[in-house]
Scaffold this active site. Structure first.
Site, PDB file in Angstrom:
ATOM      1  NE  ARG A 227      -4.366  -0.920  -0.203  1.00 35.19           N
ATOM      2  CZ  ARG A 227      -4.549  -1.869  -1.127  1.00 35.19           C
ATOM      3  NH1 ARG A 227      -3.570  -2.210  -1.930  1.00 35.19           N
ATOM      4  NH2 ARG A 227      -5.721  -2.463  -1.252  1.00 35.19           N
ATOM      5  CG  HIS A 275      -2.904  -0.709  -7.490  1.00 35.08           C
ATOM      6  ND1 HIS A 275      -3.346  -0.035  -6.381  1.00 35.08           N
ATOM      7  CD2 HIS A 275      -2.986  -2.027  -7.175  1.00 35.08           C
ATOM      8  CE1 HIS A 275      -3.684  -0.912  -5.434  1.00 35.08           C
ATOM      9  NE2 HIS A 275      -3.473  -2.128  -5.905  1.00 35.08           N
TER      10      HIS A 275
HETATM   11  P1  NDP Z   1      -2.229 -11.122   4.496  1.00 35.00           P
HETATM   12  O1  NDP Z   1      -3.208 -10.594   5.469  1.00 35.00           O
HETATM   13  O2  NDP Z   1      -2.306 -12.544   4.096  1.00 35.00           O
HETATM   14  O3  NDP Z   1      -0.727 -10.875   5.033  1.00 35.00           O
HETATM   15  C1  NDP Z   1      -0.340  -9.680   5.613  1.00 35.00           C
HETATM   16  C2  NDP Z   1       1.049  -9.876   6.192  1.00 35.00           C
HETATM   17  O4  NDP Z   1       1.500  -8.628   6.722  1.00 35.00           O
HETATM   18  C3  NDP Z   1       1.087 -10.886   7.335  1.00 35.00           C
HETATM   19  O5  NDP Z   1       2.227 -11.701   7.255  1.00 35.00           O
HETATM   20  C4  NDP Z   1       1.151  -9.995   8.570  1.00 35.00           C
HETATM   21  O6  NDP Z   1       1.772 -10.584   9.682  1.00 35.00           O
HETATM   22  C5  NDP Z   1       1.969  -8.857   8.056  1.00 35.00           C
HETATM   23  N1  NDP Z   1       1.787  -7.675   8.884  1.00 35.00           N
HETATM   24  C6  NDP Z   1       0.654  -6.972   9.097  1.00 35.00           C
HETATM   25  N2  NDP Z   1       0.869  -5.975   9.971  1.00 35.00           N
HETATM   26  C7  NDP Z   1       2.174  -6.059  10.318  1.00 35.00           C
HETATM   27  C8  NDP Z   1       3.001  -5.329  11.192  1.00 35.00           C
HETATM   28  N3  NDP Z   1       2.535  -4.293  11.912  1.00 35.00           N
HETATM   29  N4  NDP Z   1       4.302  -5.690  11.312  1.00 35.00           N
HETATM   30  C9  NDP Z   1       4.780  -6.752  10.613  1.00 35.00           C
HETATM   31  N5  NDP Z   1       4.042  -7.490   9.764  1.00 35.00           N
HETATM   32  C10 NDP Z   1       2.760  -7.146   9.623  1.00 35.00           C
HETATM   33  O7  NDP Z   1      -2.349 -10.161   3.236  1.00 35.00           O
HETATM   34  P2  NDP Z   1      -1.926 -10.456   1.727  1.00 35.00           P
HETATM   35  O8  NDP Z   1      -0.578 -11.049   1.712  1.00 35.00           O
HETATM   36  O9  NDP Z   1      -3.000 -11.141   1.005  1.00 35.00           O
HETATM   37  O10 NDP Z   1      -1.894  -8.956   1.151  1.00 35.00           O
HETATM   38  C11 NDP Z   1      -1.026  -7.980   1.712  1.00 35.00           C
HETATM   39  C12 NDP Z   1      -1.375  -6.614   1.141  1.00 35.00           C
HETATM   40  O11 NDP Z   1      -1.007  -6.543  -0.238  1.00 35.00           O
HETATM   41  C13 NDP Z   1      -2.880  -6.298   1.135  1.00 35.00           C
HETATM   42  O12 NDP Z   1      -3.301  -5.852   2.393  1.00 35.00           O
HETATM   43  C14 NDP Z   1      -2.945  -5.198   0.083  1.00 35.00           C
HETATM   44  O13 NDP Z   1      -2.778  -3.953   0.702  1.00 35.00           O
HETATM   45  C15 NDP Z   1      -1.758  -5.485  -0.833  1.00 35.00           C
HETATM   46  N6  NDP Z   1      -2.188  -5.896  -2.179  1.00 35.00           N
HETATM   47  C16 NDP Z   1      -1.703  -5.209  -3.268  1.00 35.00           C
HETATM   48  C17 NDP Z   1      -2.083  -5.582  -4.537  1.00 35.00           C
HETATM   49  C18 NDP Z   1      -1.508  -4.893  -5.742  1.00 35.00           C
HETATM   50  O14 NDP Z   1      -1.980  -5.108  -6.866  1.00 35.00           O
HETATM   51  N7  NDP Z   1      -0.465  -4.104  -5.595  1.00 35.00           N
HETATM   52  C19 NDP Z   1      -3.044  -6.665  -4.774  1.00 35.00           C
HETATM   53  C20 NDP Z   1      -3.432  -7.351  -3.583  1.00 35.00           C
HETATM   54  C21 NDP Z   1      -3.028  -6.964  -2.331  1.00 35.00           C
HETATM   55  P3  NDP Z   1       1.133 -11.872  10.412  1.00 35.00           P
HETATM   56  O15 NDP Z   1       1.334 -13.000   9.426  1.00 35.00           O
HETATM   57  O16 NDP Z   1       1.940 -12.032  11.610  1.00 35.00           O
HETATM   58  O17 NDP Z   1      -0.307 -11.555  10.636  1.00 35.00           O
END
Ligand code: NDP
Length: 311
Positions: A227, A275
């Site tokens: 993001r 994006h």
């Molecule tokens: P998930 O919810 O599966 O994974 C999110 C990861 O981020 C988890 O490993 C989580 O840790 C980690 N995380 C969250 N908060 C923190 C923090 N404060 N400190 C450290 N690690 C953190 O999401 P996805 O992998 O499916 O997607 C991730 C993001 O990618 C989406 O939220 C979206 O914003 C973005 N996205 C972008 C796209 C694009 O086209 N550019 C398309 C799709 C998504 P934990 O495992 O410990 O919970």
């Protein structure tokens, strides 16, 4: 009981297309794409990419907002959304694979000097440049969820050293996993490339400020496919101009589309993509129908978002 589909994005899937995909899975269920004004009391599920002003307020029996994608920051932060409404996302394989490929593609482009060779060839310059070696290169993957996990293992499969970072502890074959806020500066200091695939939450917004960017290794590259609001834009520009950063590959931005006069556009160290790193949602739509079914039976929903955590 009914579903409302609200997309309003001319460049993406149209409401009627999604309705046609869902209908065979939900025989007899009313699915409204537009002109739902007379049926607002019936709607228990809203399938949307984002929440348009006024929509939620008019749906008194709404129980679920089904995001048609992964990033839910704009939905969970909407002040109109009552606490009682569930939020779910999709987790199809296709965009996870595509985002992993996006990160790998840009890293390999730099490892193999592809742009330099292209420029040299255009000037008829024969200049052999040694490729950088994968086992001698460390990739940091921030976020080890559905997308980041696949990205990390993709790099590991190519022989890179991979450091992963997440909120909770993880064990992933071929990836050195670290977790928690305190571990991030150390991760950044070791990586030649950092791929951020983090969600936008209260904890991650503005994560890459001037102080955090200073932790990045000299000559390293930041890739952001998560993001845009994780990056403090002026701090990134400063780090590229005077600091340790050699480049940035950005797919997501605070304002999208990126404004025409934005300094990122023609910055010689920044690659801008609109994006597009994750695109196709193949198969994910079946989960929309499945979540409607579960909503009506009271079963646990698929891919439910923790609204407090914000992802
Ligand atoms: P998930 O919810 O599966 O994974 C999110 C990861 O981020 C988890 O490993 C989580 O840790 C980690 N995380 C969250 N908060 C923190 C923090 N404060 N400190 C450290 N690690 C953190 O999401 P996805 O992998 O499916 O997607 C991730 C993001 O990618 C989406 O939220 C979206 O914003 C973005 N996205 C972008 C796209 C694009 O086209 N550019 C398309 C799709 C998504 P934990 O495992 O410990 O919970």
């Amino acid at each position: 009981m009914a579903i409302l589909i609200d997309i309003r994005d001319p460049s993406w899937m149209q409401e009627q297309e999604l309705c046609d995909l869902l209908s065979p899975h939900l025989p007899g269920v009313s699915i409204y794409c537009k002109d739902a004004a007379a049926h607002e009391d019936e709607i228990i599920m809203l399938a949307a990419v984002k929440l348009f002003p006024g929509v939620v307020k008019n749906l008194p029996n709404l129980k679920l907002v089904q995001k048609l994608g992964a990033g839910v920051d704009a939905i969970v932060n909407d002040v109109d959304l009552p606490d009682s409404v569930n939020v779910c996302r999709l987790k199809p394989d296709a965009p996870a694979q595509e985002i992993a490929e996006y990160c790998v593609a840009y890293v390999l482009q730099m490892q193999r000097n592809i742009q330099l060779h292209h420029d040299n060839a255009g000037r008829r310059v024969w200049k052999p440049l040694a490729p950088k070696r994968s086992p001698h290169t460390t990739i940091g993957v921030l976020g080890l969820g559905h997308i980041g996990g696949r990205t990390a293992t993709s790099f590991a499969a190519l022989g890179f050293r991979v450091l992963g970072w997440s909120r909770s502890e993880k064990r992933i074959d071929g990836v050195e996993c670290r977790s928690g806020e305190a571990a991030l500066p150390g991760v950044l200091s070791e990586c030649d490339y950092v791929a951020s695939i983090l969600p936008s939450t209260d904890q991650t917004r503005n994560l890459f400020d001037a102080g955090m960017l200073k932790n990045m290794k000299s000559g390293s590259v930041l890739i952001n496919a998560g993001r845009g609001d994780l990056i403090v834009e002026q701090a990134l520009l400063d780090a590229l101009e005077q600091g340790n950063l050699a480049g940035a590959v950005l797919d997501v931005f605070r304002a999208e589309p990126l404004p025409a006069d934005h300094p990122f556009w023609n910055h010689h160290k920044i690659t801008v993509t609109p994006h597009v790193s994750g695109w196709h949602l193949d198969g994910g739509f079946e989960d929309v129908a499945e979540n409607y079914r579960r909503l009506t039976t009271g079963e646990a929903l698929l891919h439910q978002v923790d609204r407090q955590a914000g992802y």
